[in-house]
Design an enzyme around this catalytic site. Structure first.
Site, PDB file in Angstrom:
ATOM      1  CD  GLU A 272      49.471  77.735 -46.875  1.00  0.00           C
ATOM      2  OE1 GLU A 272      49.445  78.179 -48.044  1.00  0.00           O
ATOM      3  OE2 GLU A 272      48.469  77.248 -46.311  1.00  0.00           O
TER       4      GLU A 272
ATOM      5  CG  HIS B 227      43.060  74.334 -52.443  1.00  0.00           C
ATOM      6  ND1 HIS B 227      42.205  74.505 -51.391  1.00  0.00           N
ATOM      7  CD2 HIS B 227      44.259  74.871 -52.055  1.00  0.00           C
ATOM      8  CE1 HIS B 227      42.849  75.133 -50.395  1.00  0.00           C
ATOM      9  NE2 HIS B 227      44.091  75.352 -50.775  1.00  0.00           N
TER      10      HIS B 227
ATOM     11  CG  HIS C 111      48.091  74.196 -49.221  1.00  0.00           C
ATOM     12  ND1 HIS C 111      46.735  74.348 -49.378  1.00  0.00           N
ATOM     13  CD2 HIS C 111      48.289  72.909 -48.833  1.00  0.00           C
ATOM     14  CE1 HIS C 111      46.133  73.203 -49.080  1.00  0.00           C
ATOM     15  NE2 HIS C 111      47.052  72.312 -48.746  1.00  0.00           N
TER      16      HIS C 111
ATOM     17  CD  GLU D 280      46.192  77.519 -52.274  1.00  0.00           C
ATOM     18  OE1 GLU D 280      45.195  78.224 -52.010  1.00  0.00           O
ATOM     19  OE2 GLU D 280      46.753  76.780 -51.443  1.00  0.00           O
TER      20      GLU D 280
HETATM   21 ZN    ZN Z   1      45.718  76.157 -49.773  1.00  0.00          ZN
END
Ligand code: ZN
Length: 335
Positions: A299, A124, A217, A161
């Site tokens: 993640e 992102h 992430h 995030e």
């Molecule tokens: Zn993400």
């Protein structure tokens, strides 16, 4: 490991405006920075001198290529040390430049990752929330078409995030460089207002001939869902996507990272997918489908769970996270 047809609601584009939290955080930061400033100034100056981080080379337009989903950024930069201090070339009487000042030769990298290139992809971009039209552009990921990029999630208190991924990625870069690796981040803080598109993120790893690529992430699912997981590429072949050659090595990379991440952070594998293995295979992520280099996503935890969020917002924990990922890469490449 089966993969989820219903991709985790990761990257849910929360529409909550994170700016307010930004402010709060920044005021705190300013105080901290003010206290540290004198001590850090000298080091900062030195760092700046050594690492001319050039402006993003600005690869352009998202839509320009086949796409992938999720992250892999373009931003190319990696203007490493070499940037010579500008000793203005002297000019000889005849007018021809004479090179009297020898350019400093960077010391050859040493360590288990010497000669290796690792691409780190901070998932992102903090600017994505303000550029939804741009990131909503559809890109071709070979198997499908998806959004160029997504906003990512936030903690309930507004920690983005994208802030998390950039922080961990920079810590990871430092750790890998200490092992001798050449590290390329797909984008840098503030270097671009949004993105890059997932297609571009994938392309950066490919064009760097990366020996390993990791996309960082954190998830955004319901409270009570906890733990980390590593996402591995499924075998896909469609359009520009052909992962046959990377499925095997990517799994090895992912297993190494998962094991080391658990060890350094003390976190458990996700309790909501992956069957307790901390590994999940997916065929819907452009960043994986379009990669020609061994690549995984991690993640690191669930930003929407208070206990996980307490870890994700801790700089000390993020350092452990980065170290675990780095150790996994060292095991994969050097081990
Ligand atoms: Zn993400």
């Amino acid at each position: 490991m089966r993969y989820d047809d219903s991709p985790p609601p990761p990257e849910s584009g929360s529409s909550a405006n994170p700016d307010r939290h930004w402010f709060t955080r920044r005021s705190t930061l300013v105080v901290g920075i003010a206290a540290l400033a004198p001590a850090c100034l000298a080091g900062w100056v030195l760092t700046q001198a050594l690492s001319g981080t050039g402006p993003d080379s600005g690869r352009s337009g998202p839509a320009a290529q086949p796409a992938s989903h999720s992250s892999l950024a373009p931003g190319q930069r990696d203007a490493k040390p070499g940037s010579t201090p500008s000793t203005s070339p002297t000019t000889s009487p005849t007018g021809s430049p004479s090179t009297t000042a020898a350019a400093p030769v960077p010391a050859p990298a040493k360590g288990p990752l010497a000669g290796k290139t690792v691409v780190v992809d901070p998932g992102h971009n903090t600017g994505n929330f303000k550029h939804t039209d741009e990131i909503d552009q559809q890109v071709d990921i070979g198997t499908n078409r998806k959004e160029c990029d997504t906003t990512g999630t936030t903690t309930n208190s507004g920690y983005m995030e994208a802030e998390f991924t950039m922080d961990v990625s920079k810590r990871l870069r430092t750790a890998l460089e200490a092992q001798g690796a050449k590290v390329v981040l797909t984008h840098e803080t503030g270097a671009r207002p949004w993105g890059p598109c997932i297609t571009e993120r994938a392309r950066i790893g490919n064009e760097a001939n990366a020996d390993a690529v990791v996309s960082v992430h954190a998830d955004g699912v319901s409270a009570g869902s906890r733990g980390f997981h590593v996402i591995l590429p499924a075998k896909v072949k469609s359009g520009a996507a052909d992962t046959a050659k990377i499925v095997g090595p990517s799994r090895e990379l992912g297993e190494r990272i998962a094991g080391n991440f658990a060890r350094t952070t003390g976190s458990a594998p996700a309790n909501y997918l992956g069957g307790g293995t901390g590994l999940v295979v997916r065929d819907d992520l452009g960043g994986l489908n379009l990669s020609t280099r061994p690549k995984v996503f991690i993640e690191c935890g669930n930003m929407r769970d208070a206990k996980d969020a307490a870890q994700l917002t801790s700089p000390e924990w993020r350092q452990k996270a980065a170290q675990g990922i780095a150790d996994g890469i060292v095991g994969f490449l050097g081990g």
